[in-house]
Motif scaffolding. Structure first.
Motif, PDB file in Angstrom:
ATOM      1  N   ASP A 258       5.992   7.110   5.449  1.00  0.00           N
ATOM      2  CA  ASP A 258       4.935   7.378   6.427  1.00  0.00           C
ATOM      3  C   ASP A 258       3.699   6.514   6.244  1.00  0.00           C
ATOM      4  OD1 ASP A 258       4.135   8.458   4.035  1.00  0.00           O
ATOM      5  OD2 ASP A 258       3.382  10.337   4.882  1.00  0.00           O
ATOM      6  N   GLY A 259       3.828   5.426   5.500  1.00  0.00           N
ATOM      7  CA  GLY A 259       2.665   4.551   5.300  1.00  0.00           C
ATOM      8  C   GLY A 259       2.906   3.565   4.181  1.00  0.00           C
ATOM      9  N   HIS A 260       1.934   3.482   3.253  1.00  0.00           N
ATOM     10  CA  HIS A 260       2.054   2.560   2.121  1.00  0.00           C
ATOM     11  C   HIS A 260       1.439   3.194   0.884  1.00  0.00           C
ATOM     12  CE1 HIS A 260       2.405  -0.160   5.597  1.00  0.00           C
ATOM     13  NE2 HIS A 260       3.106  -0.939   4.789  1.00  0.00           N
ATOM     14  N   VAL A 308      11.934  -1.184  -6.303  1.00  0.00           N
ATOM     15  CA  VAL A 308      10.876  -0.196  -6.125  1.00  0.00           C
ATOM     16  C   VAL A 308      10.672   0.093  -4.637  1.00  0.00           C
ATOM     17  CG1 VAL A 308       8.431   0.306  -6.518  1.00  0.00           C
ATOM     18  CG2 VAL A 308       9.745  -0.922  -8.262  1.00  0.00           C
ATOM     19  N   ALA A 309      10.665  -0.962  -3.833  1.00  0.00           N
ATOM     20  CA  ALA A 309      10.429  -0.800  -2.400  1.00  0.00           C
ATOM     21  C   ALA A 309      11.533   0.032  -1.748  1.00  0.00           C
ATOM     22  CB  ALA A 309      10.333  -2.173  -1.733  1.00  0.00           C
ATOM     23  N   GLU A 310      12.786  -0.216  -2.147  1.00  0.00           N
ATOM     24  CA  GLU A 310      13.903   0.530  -1.549  1.00  0.00           C
ATOM     25  C   GLU A 310      13.786   2.017  -1.866  1.00  0.00           C
ATOM     26  OE1 GLU A 310      18.810   0.571  -1.535  1.00  0.00           O
ATOM     27  OE2 GLU A 310      17.714  -0.658  -2.998  1.00  0.00           O
ATOM     28  N   ARG A 311      13.448   2.345  -3.082  1.00  0.00           N
ATOM     29  CA  ARG A 311      13.334   3.751  -3.461  1.00  0.00           C
ATOM     30  C   ARG A 311      12.152   4.434  -2.780  1.00  0.00           C
ATOM     31  NH1 ARG A 311      17.229   6.235  -6.835  1.00  0.00           N
ATOM     32  NH2 ARG A 311      18.653   4.556  -7.450  1.00  0.00           N
ATOM     33  N   LEU A 312      11.021   3.755  -2.727  1.00  0.00           N
ATOM     34  CA  LEU A 312       9.822   4.365  -2.138  1.00  0.00           C
ATOM     35  C   LEU A 312       9.924   4.511  -0.626  1.00  0.00           C
ATOM     36  CD1 LEU A 312       6.960   2.715  -4.219  1.00  0.00           C
ATOM     37  CD2 LEU A 312       7.425   5.164  -4.007  1.00  0.00           C
ATOM     38  N   ALA A 313      10.801   3.770   0.012  1.00  0.00           N
ATOM     39  CA  ALA A 313      10.915   3.813   1.470  1.00  0.00           C
ATOM     40  C   ALA A 313      11.285   5.195   1.988  1.00  0.00           C
ATOM     41  CB  ALA A 313      11.922   2.779   1.947  1.00  0.00           C
ATOM     42  N   THR A 314      11.873   6.039   1.129  1.00  0.00           N
ATOM     43  CA  THR A 314      12.280   7.380   1.564  1.00  0.00           C
ATOM     44  C   THR A 314      11.269   8.454   1.171  1.00  0.00           C
ATOM     45  OG1 THR A 314      13.528   7.775  -0.472  1.00  0.00           O
ATOM     46  CG2 THR A 314      14.702   6.723   1.364  1.00  0.00           C
ATOM     47  N   ALA A 320       4.766  10.846  -3.272  1.00  0.00           N
ATOM     48  CA  ALA A 320       4.929   9.819  -4.308  1.00  0.00           C
ATOM     49  C   ALA A 320       3.691   9.736  -5.198  1.00  0.00           C
ATOM     50  CB  ALA A 320       5.204   8.462  -3.658  1.00  0.00           C
ATOM     51  N   VAL A 321       2.510   9.778  -4.588  1.00  0.00           N
ATOM     52  CA  VAL A 321       1.269   9.725  -5.365  1.00  0.00           C
ATOM     53  C   VAL A 321       1.196  10.914  -6.320  1.00  0.00           C
ATOM     54  CG1 VAL A 321      -1.247   9.898  -5.219  1.00  0.00           C
ATOM     55  CG2 VAL A 321      -0.011   8.367  -3.675  1.00  0.00           C
ATOM     56  N   ARG A 322       1.572  12.084  -5.832  1.00  0.00           N
ATOM     57  CA  ARG A 322       1.517  13.292  -6.668  1.00  0.00           C
ATOM     58  C   ARG A 322       2.512  13.186  -7.831  1.00  0.00           C
ATOM     59  NH1 ARG A 322       2.913  16.457  -3.048  1.00  0.00           N
ATOM     60  NH2 ARG A 322       0.831  16.627  -2.112  1.00  0.00           N
ATOM     61  N   ALA A 323       3.706  12.740  -7.540  1.00  0.00           N
ATOM     62  CA  ALA A 323       4.726  12.626  -8.588  1.00  0.00           C
ATOM     63  C   ALA A 323       4.331  11.569  -9.623  1.00  0.00           C
ATOM     64  CB  ALA A 323       6.080  12.278  -7.968  1.00  0.00           C
ATOM     65  N   PHE A 324       3.798  10.457  -9.150  1.00  0.00           N
ATOM     66  CA  PHE A 324       3.353   9.417 -10.073  1.00  0.00           C
ATOM     67  C   PHE A 324       2.200   9.908 -10.944  1.00  0.00           C
ATOM     68  CE2 PHE A 324       5.049   5.795  -7.230  1.00  0.00           C
ATOM     69  CZ  PHE A 324       6.167   5.638  -8.039  1.00  0.00           C
ATOM     70  N   PHE A 325       1.269  10.625 -10.333  1.00  0.00           N
ATOM     71  CA  PHE A 325       0.122  11.129 -11.084  1.00  0.00           C
ATOM     72  C   PHE A 325       0.587  12.044 -12.227  1.00  0.00           C
ATOM     73  CE2 PHE A 325      -3.153  14.417 -11.770  1.00  0.00           C
ATOM     74  CZ  PHE A 325      -4.224  13.592 -12.168  1.00  0.00           C
ATOM     75  N   GLU A 326       1.509  12.917 -11.923  1.00  0.00           N
ATOM     76  CA  GLU A 326       2.019  13.839 -12.938  1.00  0.00           C
ATOM     77  C   GLU A 326       2.747  13.107 -14.053  1.00  0.00           C
ATOM     78  OE1 GLU A 326       4.376  16.505 -10.639  1.00  0.00           O
ATOM     79  OE2 GLU A 326       2.628  17.600  -9.817  1.00  0.00           O
ATOM     80  N   ALA A 327       3.286  11.908 -13.754  1.00  0.00           N
ATOM     81  CA  ALA A 327       4.009  11.125 -14.753  1.00  0.00           C
ATOM     82  C   ALA A 327       3.120  10.103 -15.451  1.00  0.00           C
ATOM     83  CB  ALA A 327       5.191  10.416 -14.089  1.00  0.00           C
ATOM     84  N   GLY A 328       1.814  10.091 -15.101  1.00  0.00           N
ATOM     85  CA  GLY A 328       0.905   9.140 -15.726  1.00  0.00           C
ATOM     86  C   GLY A 328       0.952   7.744 -15.135  1.00  0.00           C
ATOM     87  N   VAL A 329       1.541   7.608 -13.956  1.00  0.00           N
ATOM     88  CA  VAL A 329       1.606   6.324 -13.260  1.00  0.00           C
ATOM     89  C   VAL A 329       0.409   6.208 -12.327  1.00  0.00           C
ATOM     90  CG1 VAL A 329       2.916   4.916 -11.612  1.00  0.00           C
ATOM     91  CG2 VAL A 329       4.110   6.195 -13.418  1.00  0.00           C
ATOM     92  N   TRP A 330      -0.315   5.107 -12.424  1.00  0.00           N
ATOM     93  CA  TRP A 330      -1.498   4.895 -11.578  1.00  0.00           C
ATOM     94  C   TRP A 330      -1.064   4.451 -10.187  1.00  0.00           C
ATOM     95  CZ3 TRP A 330      -5.379   1.746 -15.101  1.00  0.00           C
ATOM     96  CH2 TRP A 330      -5.700   2.540 -16.209  1.00  0.00           C
ATOM     97  N   SER A 331      -1.379   5.265  -9.195  1.00  0.00           N
ATOM     98  CA  SER A 331      -1.022   4.914  -7.819  1.00  0.00           C
ATOM     99  C   SER A 331      -2.004   5.573  -6.873  1.00  0.00           C
ATOM    100  CB  SER A 331       0.414   5.358  -7.487  1.00  0.00           C
ATOM    101  OG  SER A 331       0.471   6.770  -7.344  1.00  0.00           O
TER     102      SER A 331
END
Length: 412
Positions: A258-260, A308-314, A320-331
């Motif tokens: 739904d965006g980027h 990365v792009a193929e996986r994030l496309a779905t 994604a931001v919430r999941a990354f935040f919980e895993a310590g990934v900056w996004s």
């Protein structure tokens, strides 16, 4: 969003109250620098020629005019007074000389040699006020083969090497779409004014301060260009659109359902775990070990982005931001201006005030806040010569003197 319905006519409560700054600048770097000082309470007097004002008055952005005013002029010249003086006339220069005797600092961005020819360089003005702080903003410095060339943001970005730090191999160089070098140079100029005044107060002497757009452009690149100058190491562009040639993948922007989403410095293994991407986890350990193998490293980088792009496309961006935040990934999400306007995080970063000609203006609020000073009030950018009579009277010119100066075209 803060709203001010009755603009103040005095900014005497800010931390720079009591300082007077003469603004001899146009375009963006100079006006933004002096506006920053005005936002903090300094008395900033913008000087323009009656028939040749700051060109931002006549350069609309996006073809927008508000009550005949352009948004660049309105947003770079708030909280200032306007004095229209023709410095090509002796009478006009005499006005400036009187004003200098009352000032703490001068900021100018004339083309090289112009201030000297007009008789308003540091050498000319220092005898009038020995402790004056005189800040000059140039495009490329005051020596070298580029001194006479136009010092414009895009041109300096391009000349400084900055535009090769991103983009796709074989594609065009990648400039910033906004005037980032002007903004950086504006900060250097503001710092120069304040450091010069501190030095004056400590040592009792003024100074000439020089900053340049080129210096600002190089400072922006201090990490990348220092790495190259010290080691000769280059990081060629990839066949995929990372945000930087120099940063480890997956540093970049990726499409979502739904965006980027933007991903900053992050562990590939952590990203792979969130996305459930076993292939990405394997790639994390396959980077060539020889740092001089730039061809091999770039081939490795080229393999990562599409996974990365193929996986994030779905994924939805927020998920994604919430999941990354919980895993310590900056996004974070990639917002357009409509999203910026709607997001609660931006509350307090914008201010709306009434301008006498342009109406309600919403713009960025002053970015520097002081616990000891109230929120600065916004006075709209002045009309050309709006305060000429007031300023001349304060310098000792009588009504007849002012009418004579106006009749001869020395002021307006």
């Amino acid at each position: 969003m803060q709203t001010q319905t009755s603009p103040s006519t005095s900014l005497g409560e800010g931390p720079l109250a009591g300082l007077r700054i003469i603004d001899l600048t146009l375009a963006m770097a100079g006006p933004l620098s002096t506006q920053r000082l005005a936002d903090m309470g300094a008395d900033v007097i913008k000087i323009e020629a009656p028939g040749r004002p700051d060109f931002t008055r006549n350069s609309p952005m996006g073809d927008v005019l508000l009550g005949g005013e352009t948004t660049p002029y309105l947003t770079l010249n708030r909280n200032k007074k306007s004095l229209a003086v023709d410095l090509k006339t002796q009478a006009g220069r005499e006005v400036l000389y009187r004003l200098v005797e009352t000032a703490d600092a001068i900021v100018q961005n004339f083309r090289p040699g112009v201030a000297e020819r007009l008789g308003i360089s540091y050498t000319h003005l220092k005898p009038l006020k020995d402790d004056i702080v005189y800040v000059s903003i140039s495009g490329y410095g005051d020596s070298g083969p580029m001194v006479e060339r136009p010092g414009q943001d895009l041109l300096v970005q391009s000349f400084s090497g900055l535009t090769w730090n991103a983009g796709v191999a074989g594609g065009l160089p990648h400039p910033s779409p906004v005037y980032m070098i002007d903004v950086m140079a504006s900060h250097l100029a503001s710092e120069g004014v304040l450091a010069g005044i501190l030095q004056r107060d400590r040592l009792g002497r003024g100074s000439e301060v020089k900053v340049s757009l080129l210096g600002a452009a190089l400072e922006v690149q201090i990490q990348e260009i220092s790495t190259y100058l010290t080691t000769g190491r280059e990081c060629p562009r990839n066949n995929v659109p990372y945000a930087s040639n120099w940063m480890e993948p997956p540093y970049g922007i990726y499409p979502t359902a739904d965006g980027h989403i933007a991903i900053a410095q992050s562990s590939l293994a952590a990203v792979a775990k969130v996305l459930g991407a076993d292939e990405l986890a394997r790639l994390a350990g396959e980077k060539p070990q020889d740092p001089d193998d730039r061809e091999g490293i770039n081939a490795w980088r080229d393999r990562i982005y599409p996974v990365v792009a193929e996986r994030l496309a779905t994924w939805r961006t927020d998920d994604a931001v919430r999941a990354f935040f919980e895993a310590g990934v900056w996004s974070g999400p990639v917002n357009d201006y409509a999203a910026v306007k709607a997001h609660p995080q931006f509350e307090g970063f914008f201010v709306t005030y009434d301008h006498p000609r342009a109406g309600a203006i919403t713009t960025t609020a002053p970015s520097i806040r002081f616990s000891t000073a109230p929120e600065p009030q916004i006075t709209g950018a002045p009309a050309l010569g709006e305060h000429t009579g007031e300023i001349l009277a304060s310098l000792g010119y009588g009504p007849d003197d002012i009418r004579h100066l106006q009749a001869t075209g020395a002021v307006a």
